[in-house]
Scaffold this motif. Structure first.
Motif, mmCIF file in Angstrom:
data_model
loop_
_atom_site.group_PDB
_atom_site.id
_atom_site.type_symbol
_atom_site.label_atom_id
_atom_site.label_comp_id
_atom_site.label_asym_id
_atom_site.label_seq_id
_atom_site.Cartn_x
_atom_site.Cartn_y
_atom_site.Cartn_z
ATOM 1 N N TYR A 18 -52.699 -21.992 -22.055
ATOM 2 C CA TYR A 18 -52.877 -23.115 -21.134
ATOM 3 C C TYR A 18 -51.941 -24.259 -21.515
ATOM 4 C CZ TYR A 18 -57.268 -20.620 -20.332
ATOM 5 O OH TYR A 18 -58.210 -19.662 -20.060
ATOM 6 N N LEU A 19 -51.645 -25.080 -20.525
ATOM 7 C CA LEU A 19 -50.928 -26.330 -20.771
ATOM 8 C C LEU A 19 -51.638 -27.431 -20.007
ATOM 9 C CD1 LEU A 19 -48.561 -27.769 -22.093
ATOM 10 C CD2 LEU A 19 -47.243 -27.366 -19.999
ATOM 11 N N GLN A 20 -52.334 -28.281 -20.736
ATOM 12 C CA GLN A 20 -52.976 -29.452 -20.143
ATOM 13 C C GLN A 20 -51.977 -30.593 -20.149
ATOM 14 O OE1 GLN A 20 -56.144 -29.852 -18.770
ATOM 15 N NE2 GLN A 20 -55.364 -31.862 -18.159
ATOM 16 N N MET A 21 -51.690 -31.124 -18.984
ATOM 17 C CA MET A 21 -50.694 -32.183 -18.841
ATOM 18 C C MET A 21 -51.372 -33.436 -18.312
ATOM 19 S SD MET A 21 -47.516 -29.994 -17.248
ATOM 20 C CE MET A 21 -48.369 -29.707 -15.697
ATOM 21 N N ASN A 22 -51.371 -34.483 -19.119
ATOM 22 C CA ASN A 22 -51.978 -35.758 -18.736
ATOM 23 C C ASN A 22 -50.907 -36.837 -18.647
ATOM 24 O OD1 ASN A 22 -54.544 -34.532 -18.864
ATOM 25 N ND2 ASN A 22 -54.754 -35.028 -21.035
ATOM 26 N N THR A 23 -51.264 -37.925 -18.002
ATOM 27 C CA THR A 23 -50.363 -39.071 -17.842
ATOM 28 C C THR A 23 -48.983 -38.605 -17.383
ATOM 29 O OG1 THR A 23 -51.546 -39.969 -19.776
ATOM 30 C CG2 THR A 23 -49.748 -41.284 -18.910
ATOM 31 N N LEU A 24 -48.962 -37.828 -16.345
ATOM 32 C CA LEU A 24 -47.709 -37.251 -15.879
ATOM 33 C C LEU A 24 -46.772 -38.319 -15.346
ATOM 34 C CD1 LEU A 24 -49.179 -34.020 -14.338
ATOM 35 C CD2 LEU A 24 -47.283 -34.079 -15.960
ATOM 36 N N LYS A 25 -45.480 -38.067 -15.543
ATOM 37 C CA LYS A 25 -44.422 -38.979 -15.129
ATOM 38 C C LYS A 25 -43.487 -38.254 -14.158
ATOM 39 C CE LYS A 25 -44.385 -41.020 -19.771
ATOM 40 N NZ LYS A 25 -43.536 -41.335 -20.953
ATOM 41 N N PRO A 26 -42.774 -38.984 -13.338
ATOM 42 C CA PRO A 26 -41.823 -38.326 -12.424
ATOM 43 C C PRO A 26 -40.819 -37.434 -13.157
ATOM 44 C CG PRO A 26 -42.165 -40.590 -11.751
ATOM 45 C CD PRO A 26 -42.880 -40.426 -13.062
ATOM 46 N N GLU A 27 -40.449 -37.810 -14.371
ATOM 47 C CA GLU A 27 -39.485 -36.994 -15.122
ATOM 48 C C GLU A 27 -40.080 -35.688 -15.637
ATOM 49 O OE1 GLU A 27 -40.247 -40.231 -15.589
ATOM 50 O OE2 GLU A 27 -40.229 -40.756 -17.749
ATOM 51 N N ASP A 28 -41.367 -35.485 -15.471
ATOM 52 C CA ASP A 28 -41.991 -34.201 -15.791
ATOM 53 C C ASP A 28 -41.821 -33.187 -14.657
ATOM 54 O OD1 ASP A 28 -44.670 -36.061 -17.252
ATOM 55 O OD2 ASP A 28 -43.056 -35.020 -18.329
#
Length: 122
Positions: free
Chosen positions: A79-89
């Motif tokens: 799994y990959l939990q991604m928080n506080t995502l940014k446009p550069e992600d």
């Protein structure tokens, strides 16, 4: 032979969260180190994070403190939990099975998923 299938991508606003999954089949999943890569338009594919068979992890500086990789060997899934995502992600995210060298470097094997698109925008 290893088959990998990613899921969980989509569109999210900046500051939001997504969780990606990568299901593996055709192998003894627990023996592999696993990693997430991403590739943004016009850029090279980059290593985001990896998790060893013993569960220890490493992260790229750009995602440290925001992303968390985990694995469930009973479910053959990473799994990959991604928080506080940014446009550069924003990128296509790929799952990979690989191995670790004795010096601690991750070596990707030629086992890739089809990729899942993550778009971060308002």
């Amino acid at each position: 032979q290893v088959q990998l299938v990613e899921s969980g991508g989509g569109w999210v606003q900046p500051g939001g969260s997504l969780r990606l999954s990568c299901a593996a089949s055709g192998t003894i999943f627990s023996i592999y180190a696993m990693a997430w890569y991403r590739q943004a338009p016009g850029k090279q594919r980059e290593l985001v994070t990896r998790i060893r068979s013993d569960g220890s992890t490493n992260y790229a500086d750009s995602v440290k403190g925001r992303f968390t990789i985990s694995r469930d060997n009973a479910k053959n899934t990473v799994y990959l939990q991604m928080n506080t995502l940014k446009p550069e992600d924003t990128a296509v995210y790929y799952c990979n099975a690989g191995r670790d060298t004795s010096s601690g470097h991750y070596v990707p094997l030629n086992y890739w998923g089809q990729g899942t698109q993550v778009t971060v925008s308002s």
